[in-house]
Design an enzyme around this catalytic site. Structure first.
Site, mmCIF file in Angstrom:
data_model
loop_
_atom_site.group_PDB
_atom_site.id
_atom_site.type_symbol
_atom_site.label_atom_id
_atom_site.label_comp_id
_atom_site.label_asym_id
_atom_site.label_seq_id
_atom_site.Cartn_x
_atom_site.Cartn_y
_atom_site.Cartn_z
ATOM 1 N N LYS A 160 10.457 1.355 7.851
ATOM 2 C CA LYS A 160 9.163 0.732 7.639
ATOM 3 C C LYS A 160 8.713 0.297 9.014
ATOM 4 C CE LYS A 160 6.526 -2.466 5.126
ATOM 5 N NZ LYS A 160 6.022 -2.138 3.924
ATOM 6 N N GLU A 186 8.267 4.003 4.316
ATOM 7 C CA GLU A 186 7.161 3.159 3.648
ATOM 8 C C GLU A 186 5.979 2.587 4.765
ATOM 9 O OE1 GLU A 186 8.445 -0.400 1.434
ATOM 10 O OE2 GLU A 186 6.181 -0.799 1.352
HETATM 11 N N1 LIG Z 1 7.413 0.488 -12.396
HETATM 12 C C1 LIG Z 1 7.835 -0.629 -12.094
HETATM 13 N N2 LIG Z 1 8.737 -1.375 -12.934
HETATM 14 C C2 LIG Z 1 9.134 -2.766 -12.510
HETATM 15 N N3 LIG Z 1 8.782 -3.320 -11.526
HETATM 16 C C3 LIG Z 1 7.920 -2.593 -10.593
HETATM 17 C C4 LIG Z 1 7.380 -1.359 -10.898
HETATM 18 N N4 LIG Z 1 6.335 -0.827 -9.692
HETATM 19 C C5 LIG Z 1 6.273 -2.038 -9.083
HETATM 20 N N5 LIG Z 1 7.184 -3.063 -9.426
HETATM 21 C C6 LIG Z 1 7.409 -4.644 -9.069
HETATM 22 O O1 LIG Z 1 6.028 -5.130 -8.410
HETATM 23 C C7 LIG Z 1 6.097 -5.836 -7.484
HETATM 24 C C8 LIG Z 1 5.237 -5.015 -6.460
HETATM 25 O O2 LIG Z 1 5.830 -3.831 -5.862
HETATM 26 P P1 LIG Z 1 6.289 -3.401 -4.351
HETATM 27 O O3 LIG Z 1 6.908 -2.211 -4.514
HETATM 28 O O4 LIG Z 1 6.827 -4.410 -3.616
HETATM 29 O O5 LIG Z 1 4.825 -3.139 -4.012
HETATM 30 P P2 LIG Z 1 4.404 -2.629 -2.400
HETATM 31 O O6 LIG Z 1 5.407 -2.103 -1.748
HETATM 32 O O7 LIG Z 1 3.276 -1.346 -2.674
HETATM 33 O O8 LIG Z 1 3.655 -3.618 -1.739
HETATM 34 C C9 LIG Z 1 7.290 -5.789 -7.014
HETATM 35 O O9 LIG Z 1 8.051 -6.715 -7.601
HETATM 36 C C10 LIG Z 1 8.030 -4.478 -7.622
HETATM 37 O O10 LIG Z 1 9.434 -4.594 -7.851
HETATM 38 MG MG LIG Z 2 6.267 -2.994 0.088
#
Ligand SMILES: Nc1ncnc2c1ncn2[C@@H]1O[C@H](COP(=O)(O)OP(=O)(O)O)[C@@H](O)[C@H]1O
Ligand SMILES: [Mg+2]
Length: 222
Positions: A37, A111
């Site tokens: 990251k 990421e």
């Molecule tokens: N398919 C999914 N099922 C369950 N939770 C999800 C899913 N996609 C995203 N989330 C949840 O949504 C929130 C935002 O996702 P995240 O991966 O942290 O986003 P980003 O990295 O793009 O900022 C987190 O709490 C993540 O666990």
């Molecule tokens: Mg993220």
């Protein structure tokens, strides 16, 4: 040795969720997985939840500072957060740190921060970072209203900058399935301009990520 960048059409849409799921799937397939990251903002007590999640999912023994060369306090775009701390981001340093991790592992999941055109230095974005490392990109998109536009914009912006788009992943960050969520998926597959590799329903697990991992491996092999 291979690597890819997980970017998204926005922040908070499932990049970390997808990156961790893929890391676990490659690990389950017997691959040595690295994670990076390169720019993380919104640190808490010197740690960052995305970085910790990526480290746990991959099982990497790389140190926190190797996985995350640039950690910032404020939850802002990296260039903005850096400025507030009177620090400067060196794209060359971030790229070199990422290269070192990539060289140590079979496959490395990188990421991004925010979306593809989030500024990381005064002039450069995540896209320039990906270009410098020749990382193919996987674009995470939301299923909700607005996604057809955001996804195609991201695909076209990536291609315009000479990046290879592996495909799109739609992630249901919430269980909501309204009219837009129900109708967008079919249109997205035809409209995005890149293959729709997976639809990750809310709460999907190892089986769905194993399928995504196979789809990504097939795209990487081409
Ligand atoms: N398919 C999914 N099922 C369950 N939770 C999800 C899913 N996609 C995203 N989330 C949840 O949504 C929130 C935002 O996702 P995240 O991966 O942290 O986003 P980003 O990295 O793009 O900022 C987190 O709490 C993540 O666990
Ligand atoms: Mg993220």
């Amino acid at each position: 040795m291979t690597a890819l960048l997980i970017t998204g059409t926005d922040t908070g849409i499932g990049k970390t969720f997808t990156a961790c799921g893929l890391a676990r799937a490659w690990r389950a397939a017997g691959r040595d997985v690295g994670v990076v990251k390169p720019f993380a903002s919104g640190s808490k007590r010197g740690r960052h939840e995305d970085v910790d999640a990526l480290i746990a999912a991959s099982g990497t023994r790389d140190a926190f500072g190797d996985v995350c060369p640039y950690l910032f306090r404020d939850p802002l775009a990296p260039s903005v957060a850096a400025k507030r701390e009177r620090r400067t981001v060196s794209m060359a340093k971030a790229a070199a740190a990422t290269r070192r991790v990539i060289a140590r592992h079979d496959v490395t999941v990188v990421e991004g921060a925010g979306g593809l055109l989030v500024p990381v230095t005064a002039r450069e974005t995540i896209a320039e970072f990906a270009k410098r490392l020749r990382l193919p990109v996987l674009i995470v998109a939301r299923p909700a209203l607005g996604t057809l536009n955001h996804t195609r914009l991201t695909v076209e912006a990536a291609r315009a900058r000479g990046l290879r788009v592996l495909g799109i992943v739609v992630s249901f960050a919430t269980p909501r399935r309204g009219l837009a969520e129900r109708t967008n998926l079919g249109v997205l597959a035809a409209h995005a301009g890149a293959p729709l590799l997976a639809v990750l329903r809310h709460g999907v697990g190892a089986r769905e990520f194993a399928a995504l991992r196979r789809a990504v491996d097939a795209r990487l092999a081409r």
